[in-house]
Design a protein around this motif. Structure first.
Motif, mmCIF file in Angstrom:
data_model
loop_
_atom_site.group_PDB
_atom_site.id
_atom_site.type_symbol
_atom_site.label_atom_id
_atom_site.label_comp_id
_atom_site.label_asym_id
_atom_site.label_seq_id
_atom_site.Cartn_x
_atom_site.Cartn_y
_atom_site.Cartn_z
ATOM 1 N N GLN A 158 1.827 2.536 -3.532
ATOM 2 C CA GLN A 158 0.754 3.095 -4.261
ATOM 3 C C GLN A 158 0.432 4.407 -3.527
ATOM 4 O O GLN A 158 -0.522 5.115 -4.183
ATOM 5 C CB GLN A 158 -0.565 2.298 -4.029
ATOM 6 C CG GLN A 158 -0.307 1.008 -4.665
ATOM 7 C CD GLN A 158 -1.295 -0.092 -4.504
ATOM 8 O OE1 GLN A 158 -2.573 0.052 -5.152
ATOM 9 N NE2 GLN A 158 -1.443 -0.991 -3.538
ATOM 10 N N ASP A 159 0.968 4.722 -2.358
ATOM 11 C CA ASP A 159 0.816 6.229 -1.918
ATOM 12 C C ASP A 159 1.618 7.339 -2.591
ATOM 13 O O ASP A 159 2.735 7.392 -2.066
ATOM 14 C CB ASP A 159 1.137 6.167 -0.496
ATOM 15 C CG ASP A 159 0.875 7.636 0.297
ATOM 16 O OD1 ASP A 159 0.191 8.614 -0.544
ATOM 17 O OD2 ASP A 159 1.215 7.610 1.422
ATOM 18 N N THR A 196 -5.033 4.471 4.591
ATOM 19 C CA THR A 196 -3.706 5.238 5.644
ATOM 20 C C THR A 196 -4.584 6.267 6.657
ATOM 21 O O THR A 196 -4.064 6.368 7.693
ATOM 22 C CB THR A 196 -2.941 6.085 4.616
ATOM 23 O OG1 THR A 196 -2.489 5.302 3.507
ATOM 24 C CG2 THR A 196 -2.015 7.031 5.195
ATOM 25 N N VAL A 255 -6.167 3.338 -0.697
ATOM 26 C CA VAL A 255 -4.942 3.339 -0.030
ATOM 27 C C VAL A 255 -5.224 4.879 0.748
ATOM 28 O O VAL A 255 -4.505 4.881 1.759
ATOM 29 C CB VAL A 255 -3.824 3.558 -1.264
ATOM 30 C CG1 VAL A 255 -2.573 3.925 -0.417
ATOM 31 C CG2 VAL A 255 -3.697 2.147 -1.914
ATOM 32 N N LEU A 308 0.890 -1.190 0.000
ATOM 33 C CA LEU A 308 -0.156 0.062 -0.109
ATOM 34 C C LEU A 308 0.813 1.204 -0.117
ATOM 35 O O LEU A 308 0.659 2.044 -0.481
ATOM 36 C CB LEU A 308 -0.836 0.132 1.264
ATOM 37 C CG LEU A 308 -1.918 -1.028 1.366
ATOM 38 C CD1 LEU A 308 -2.917 -1.131 2.469
ATOM 39 C CD2 LEU A 308 -2.930 -0.996 -0.004
#
Length: 265
Positions: free
Chosen positions: A98-99, A113, A109, A95
């Motif tokens: 993908q941030d 978060t 995502v 993840l």
């Protein structure tokens, strides 16, 4: 020093490098500590060397009932709650990769978060505060980041969540200060942990040019600051976000380039 003798703390994300160091330091200062982590084995590994002074608890920061159960179990086991160190964070490398940017980040995502990094901290405060208020005192320390006050090329969800933690800290400090509660945030820069090397290889070499001290920070540096903020020695400090970054935010943006140019002159 035994500044926390007789007190009880919760450290979330306690199975990681920083959380485990904080737990060790709080115990060394006299506190009994619930070490909470999503990965139960990590919490146990951190708690076992501390004997009866520590309790390992598996919990999910994004699940309200799990956070509530963590607080209730801590109070049931140790009899009180004086210190909360909200330190859990979204660390899934898949993840995290993908941030990225406002355009490219998947909304799931972003939401994941925020649910762990921000809502999880709110939940910790929500369920810990009544016990602290009843006792007439308490210290909450939230782990933010320098990314919460600066923009970057990626990790928009992470940085935004850390900015929200700084704001949350000020609201909690304002709303409950008159009831004996202090709430502060710490904003680490580069801290040398195995997780850093795994998620951002090469990052420390890039940042080293901007650090004013002759070394990077360690989890023990964070632990020392948390112990201070948990103790009565910081009794007149609340609502603050305290940087712990080797001075990397103390200078002009062109500092490293200018220093290199002057050295070559």
């Amino acid at each position: 020093m035994r500044r926390l003798e007789g007190r009880v703390a919760i450290v979330t994300g306690g199975g990681g490098g920083i959380g485990a160091a904080v737990a060790r330091r709080l115990v060394a200062e006299g506190a009994r500590v619930a070490i909470a982590d999503l990965i139960e084995d990590s919490a146990r590994r951190a708690a076992e060397p501390l004997g009866d002074m520590a309790l390992a608890v598996q919990f999910d920061a994004a699940a309200p009932e799990s956070v509530k159960a963590l607080v209730e179990r801590t109070v049931a086991h140790f009899g009180r709650l004086d210190i909360l160190h909200n330190n859990a964070a979204m660390t899934d490398p898949v993840l995290q990769a993908q941030d990225t940017t406002a355009i490219d980040i998947p909304i799931e995502v972003w939401n994941t978060t925020m649910s762990i990094n921000v809502t999880g901290y709110l939940l910790g405060c929500k369920y810990a505060l009544p016990y602290m208020i009843s006792a007439g005192a308490g210290s909450i320390i939230n782990t933010a980041s320098g990314s919460g006050v600066m923009g970057d090329l990626a990790r928009i969800a992470y940085g935004s969540s850390k900015g929200a933690i700084i704001a949350l800290t000020k609201y909690v400090a304002t709303q409950y200060g008159q009831q004996g509660i202090r709430c502060n945030a710490i904003a680490p820069g580069v801290i040398l942990t195995p997780a850093l090397e795994a998620t951002a290889p090469g990052l420390k070499e890039i940042i080293k040019r901007h650090v004013l001290t002759n070394r990077f920070g360690t989890p023990d540096d964070i632990a020392a600051l948390v112990a201070f903020l948990a103790s009565d020695e910081s009794g007149y400090i609340t609502g603050e976000s305290i940087g712990i970054n080797g001075g990397s935010l103390a200078h002009q943006p062109h500092y490293a380039d200018l220093a290199a140019a002057m050295a070559g002159a």
